[in-house]
Design a protein around this motif. Sequence first.
Motif, PDB file in Angstrom:
ATOM      1  N   CYS A  97      17.900  76.203  62.706  1.00  0.00           N
ATOM      2  CA  CYS A  97      17.943  75.360  61.505  1.00  0.00           C
ATOM      3  C   CYS A  97      18.134  76.293  60.313  1.00  0.00           C
ATOM      4  CB  CYS A  97      16.659  74.543  61.371  1.00  0.00           C
ATOM      5  SG  CYS A  97      16.508  73.240  62.600  1.00  0.00           S
ATOM      6  N   ARG A  98      19.337  76.601  60.006  1.00  0.00           N
ATOM      7  CA  ARG A  98      19.648  77.686  59.084  1.00  0.00           C
ATOM      8  C   ARG A  98      19.403  77.333  57.621  1.00  0.00           C
ATOM      9  NH1 ARG A  98      21.998  81.836  61.837  1.00  0.00           N
ATOM     10  NH2 ARG A  98      22.735  81.367  63.945  1.00  0.00           N
ATOM     11  N   ARG A  99      19.101  76.066  57.327  1.00  0.00           N
ATOM     12  CA  ARG A  99      18.800  75.669  55.949  1.00  0.00           C
ATOM     13  C   ARG A  99      17.308  75.443  55.707  1.00  0.00           C
ATOM     14  NH1 ARG A  99      23.601  71.277  54.520  1.00  0.00           N
ATOM     15  NH2 ARG A  99      25.374  72.674  54.892  1.00  0.00           N
ATOM     16  N   MET A 140      13.446  80.567  65.559  1.00  0.00           N
ATOM     17  CA  MET A 140      14.449  81.597  65.820  1.00  0.00           C
ATOM     18  C   MET A 140      15.744  81.307  65.059  1.00  0.00           C
ATOM     19  SD  MET A 140      15.773  82.955  69.536  1.00  0.00           S
ATOM     20  CE  MET A 140      16.408  81.356  70.038  1.00  0.00           C
ATOM     21  N   ARG A 141      16.218  82.320  64.350  1.00  0.00           N
ATOM     22  CA  ARG A 141      17.465  82.249  63.574  1.00  0.00           C
ATOM     23  C   ARG A 141      17.424  81.176  62.482  1.00  0.00           C
ATOM     24  NH1 ARG A 141      19.688  82.893  68.865  1.00  0.00           N
ATOM     25  NH2 ARG A 141      20.278  85.066  69.226  1.00  0.00           N
ATOM     26  N   CYS A 142      16.271  80.992  61.880  1.00  0.00           N
ATOM     27  CA  CYS A 142      16.183  80.145  60.675  1.00  0.00           C
ATOM     28  C   CYS A 142      16.421  81.060  59.474  1.00  0.00           C
ATOM     29  CB  CYS A 142      14.825  79.464  60.599  1.00  0.00           C
ATOM     30  SG  CYS A 142      14.598  78.159  61.827  1.00  0.00           S
ATOM     31  N   ASP A 143      17.669  81.210  59.089  1.00  0.00           N
ATOM     32  CA  ASP A 143      18.077  82.229  58.129  1.00  0.00           C
ATOM     33  C   ASP A 143      17.425  82.079  56.759  1.00  0.00           C
ATOM     34  OD1 ASP A 143      19.706  83.104  60.117  1.00  0.00           O
ATOM     35  OD2 ASP A 143      21.556  82.306  59.267  1.00  0.00           O
ATOM     36  N   SER A 144      17.143  80.831  56.341  1.00  0.00           N
ATOM     37  CA  SER A 144      16.638  80.589  54.989  1.00  0.00           C
ATOM     38  C   SER A 144      15.123  80.479  54.927  1.00  0.00           C
ATOM     39  CB  SER A 144      17.261  79.309  54.423  1.00  0.00           C
ATOM     40  OG  SER A 144      18.669  79.397  54.389  1.00  0.00           O
ATOM     41  N   THR A 161      19.135  66.230  57.016  1.00  0.00           N
ATOM     42  CA  THR A 161      18.627  67.210  56.052  1.00  0.00           C
ATOM     43  C   THR A 161      17.164  66.982  55.699  1.00  0.00           C
ATOM     44  OG1 THR A 161      19.383  65.888  54.165  1.00  0.00           O
ATOM     45  CG2 THR A 161      20.900  67.575  55.023  1.00  0.00           C
ATOM     46  N   GLU A 162      16.690  65.744  55.831  1.00  0.00           N
ATOM     47  CA  GLU A 162      15.310  65.446  55.431  1.00  0.00           C
ATOM     48  C   GLU A 162      14.767  64.314  56.295  1.00  0.00           C
ATOM     49  OE1 GLU A 162      12.968  63.706  51.491  1.00  0.00           O
ATOM     50  OE2 GLU A 162      14.957  64.633  51.283  1.00  0.00           O
ATOM     51  N   ILE A 163      13.506  64.456  56.717  1.00  0.00           N
ATOM     52  CA  ILE A 163      12.869  63.420  57.519  1.00  0.00           C
ATOM     53  C   ILE A 163      11.394  63.344  57.147  1.00  0.00           C
ATOM     54  CG2 ILE A 163      12.319  64.951  59.465  1.00  0.00           C
ATOM     55  CD1 ILE A 163      12.966  62.533  61.313  1.00  0.00           C
ATOM     56  N   ARG A 219      16.330  70.721  55.846  1.00  0.00           N
ATOM     57  CA  ARG A 219      15.948  71.671  54.800  1.00  0.00           C
ATOM     58  C   ARG A 219      14.442  71.709  54.564  1.00  0.00           C
ATOM     59  NH1 ARG A 219      20.671  70.257  50.319  1.00  0.00           N
ATOM     60  NH2 ARG A 219      22.435  70.904  51.610  1.00  0.00           N
ATOM     61  N   GLY A 220      13.777  70.599  54.806  1.00  0.00           N
ATOM     62  CA  GLY A 220      12.338  70.548  54.597  1.00  0.00           C
ATOM     63  C   GLY A 220      11.723  69.464  55.437  1.00  0.00           C
ATOM     64  N   ILE A 221      10.475  69.677  55.857  1.00  0.00           N
ATOM     65  CA  ILE A 221       9.778  68.691  56.663  1.00  0.00           C
ATOM     66  C   ILE A 221       8.281  68.911  56.500  1.00  0.00           C
ATOM     67  CG2 ILE A 221       9.858  70.134  58.738  1.00  0.00           C
ATOM     68  CD1 ILE A 221      10.101  67.538  60.370  1.00  0.00           C
ATOM     69  N   ALA A 222       7.527  67.818  56.415  1.00  0.00           N
ATOM     70  CA  ALA A 222       6.065  67.896  56.380  1.00  0.00           C
ATOM     71  C   ALA A 222       5.541  67.456  57.737  1.00  0.00           C
ATOM     72  CB  ALA A 222       5.511  67.008  55.271  1.00  0.00           C
ATOM     73  N   LEU A 223       4.865  68.368  58.429  1.00  0.00           N
ATOM     74  CA  LEU A 223       4.307  68.038  59.730  1.00  0.00           C
ATOM     75  C   LEU A 223       2.919  67.446  59.542  1.00  0.00           C
ATOM     76  CD1 LEU A 223       5.356  71.226  61.744  1.00  0.00           C
ATOM     77  CD2 LEU A 223       6.503  69.003  61.647  1.00  0.00           C
ATOM     78  N   PRO A 224       2.642  66.267  60.107  1.00  0.00           N
ATOM     79  CA  PRO A 224       1.365  65.588  59.863  1.00  0.00           C
ATOM     80  C   PRO A 224       0.198  66.264  60.585  1.00  0.00           C
ATOM     81  CG  PRO A 224       2.639  64.387  61.487  1.00  0.00           C
ATOM     82  CD  PRO A 224       3.535  65.486  60.981  1.00  0.00           C
TER      83      PRO A 224
END
Length: 324
Positions: free
Chosen positions: A102-104, A123-127, A61-63, A83-88
């Motif tokens: 990644c639907r969340r 693609m198909r990231c519903d949220s 869920t988190e990285i 659910r969330g990620i910060a790309l450096p």
Amino acid sequence: DLYDYDSLINIPPTVTHDDVTYTVTAIDIEAFYYQKGMNVVNLPSTIETIDTAAFYLSSLTEITLQEGVRCVNYGAFTSSGIRGIALPQSLSHIDVGVFSNCRRLQNIAIPDNITRIPRGIFMRCDSLNHVELPDGVDTIEAYAFYSTPSLREITIPSQVKYIGESAFTYSNGLMDNHGSVFFSIKCETPPALEYSSIAYYDTIMFEVPCGTLEAYQNVWQPDLDLYVANSVTFIEDCNAVEEYADAEIRVYPNPTSDFLYIEGDFDMGSQVFIYGMTGRIVEIVELTSNNAKLNISYLPEGYYIVRIGDGNGKLHGIKVCKKR
């Protein structure tokens, strides 16, 4: 085996085997494929690569990706619970379909070094409801944002020259009411659109740079009219809002705090649609004469789009500032 992991995993910067210490620089291919016990993963600053399908179908869920990560390969997080990620900012390569299904996943900012939004990445990231694309992006590939129903406001950076097939297509279903979407386009020259690049919404509004309205209407409108169920509206984003007047129609005052006056050659039953900047209709007014007085005092402060049909069959999109 599945379910072997604690919910929190800390990846060490080094590992020792047979008295030899190795630096951990990558999460290998399918390293955590289909692992269902994990939730949060912390990576060390030594990691440079997240390899193919590293967290595919996992319960992640988190990285945390530290500065130093340069490459995220094909399907690294596909179908995970992230659910969330910060790309450096160190990231210089991101591959096809990395976050697909990644639907969340709700929001993401793409770092500055990325110039290409890869095929099917969201693609198909519903949220997914918010994406920040860097100014240097010049290509948005096919299916990049295919079927992302929560994404209703999108900014296309000024360097974009190409938008691929079904990049912003709502779904592959019929054109039954799929709501509205607002695009803020920063490109002085209309990007090339592939087949159904932007399609299957009920209504779409485009805000384009000042002086480019005719170019976008000539180049984009014929294609978009084939794939949008109800209406496509273009407006110009000029430096300052002001009273709108041409040979056919006049809208004033602008800005306004209470009343908006519209004058023009209207057919009986013509309508005025007022949209918020997210594309949602906030008011519909029927014109009963060639002079109309609209009370917009109840609307919150901000910018709105007034869409008017005149008696000659021409549509006018006008940006209005509502002040206190």
